[in-house]
Design an enzyme around this catalytic site. Sequence first.
Site, short mmCIF file in Angstrom:
data_model
loop_
_atom_site.label_atom_id
_atom_site.label_comp_id
_atom_site.label_asym_id
_atom_site.label_seq_id
_atom_site.Cartn_x
_atom_site.Cartn_y
_atom_site.Cartn_z
CB ILE A 54 54.41 46.62 57.26
CG1 ILE A 54 54.00 45.15 57.09
CG2 ILE A 54 55.65 46.96 56.44
CD1 ILE A 54 53.56 44.80 55.67
CB ALA A 74 57.19 44.18 54.02
CE1 TYR A 141 52.24 35.69 48.79
CE2 TYR A 141 51.82 34.24 46.93
CZ TYR A 141 52.47 35.33 47.47
OH TYR A 141 53.33 36.07 46.70
CE LYS A 145 51.68 40.24 48.07
NZ LYS A 145 52.45 41.34 48.72
CB VAL A 185 61.23 25.45 42.24
CG1 VAL A 185 61.06 26.38 41.04
CG2 VAL A 185 61.66 24.07 41.81
CB ILE A 201 60.27 16.80 41.06
CG1 ILE A 201 61.65 17.04 40.43
CG2 ILE A 201 59.16 17.20 40.10
CD1 ILE A 201 61.89 16.21 39.18
NE ARG A 209 54.66 27.14 39.39
CZ ARG A 209 53.62 26.36 39.20
NH1 ARG A 209 53.08 26.24 37.98
NH2 ARG A 209 53.07 25.68 40.20
#
Length: 300
Positions: A54, A74, A141, A145, A185, A201, A209
């Site tokens: 992209i 993506a 990240y 995003k 995970v 862990i 979560r």
Amino acid sequence: MKVMVTGGNGFIGSHLVDRLISLGSEVVVVDDNSAECNEKFYFNDKAKNHKVSICDFKKLRDLMEGVDYVFHLAAESRIQPAILNPIYAAEVNVMGTTNVLQAARECGVKRVMYSSTSAGYGLKNIPPLKEDMPKDCLNPYSVTKCAGEDLCVMYNDLFGLETICFRYFNVYGPRQPVKGQYAPVVGLFLKQWRSGDPMTIVSDGLQRRDFTHVLDVVEANLLASTTTNSAALGQVFNVGTGTNHSVLELVQAIGGEYEHIPPRIGEAENTLADITKIKTLLGWTPKKKFMEYVAREVEN
């Protein structure tokens, strides 16, 4: 209907491609097959698969000619690799998303569905997490995003390109990535358990979560692409279940040996989605139960 799925050979994208093809859509897949957590990539022979990044605007734009809808998945999609290489994360998640949106604008695409992350809520917001809470990005990240979300909203409001954004909460299910120490995970633990290795862990395992099944994520994308509710356009939606489980609960449900490894920087302690908005504006509700999935995987 002609659609494009970026990241369409990966975990979530390949499920979306399969579903779109089953509904009779003509599907163009753009994926450079670079995701390091994927042991394999998934190709539907009925789709037109293109190994293209992209970040390559010209090739992306050429492939987008005649496309009606774009599902943009993506990304550099893992927290720890983005911490190790922030420049790459920004190139893919910010510039790559800008390329997708600009190509869609120039090619007359009707709507773009953007896959974002719940990681933007960070540590300052107290669950259940709502879309109007302030961002608290802890790592490259989530920063990149969330920048993609802002770009989508801007293209919707300024340029009239219809966009809808999703914040995914810990997606799991068939084809989930299992490669490397930073794999999600659920898949990682099941792989370790099946191999007879101890499940690793992170920290004390009390992190909670909101685990969301990949097929529920697919349904959210489809509803977004077909909705006639103008109030949903230019909006950001949580895609979660409204329930959560601790990492220790997951380990106990699987059964077997485990060990603790050091904490990781830049990760939230607890996630739990408030899904009132997506229920109200898109009519979406999750159908899959996390612990039922885990039980079936252990039995099989």
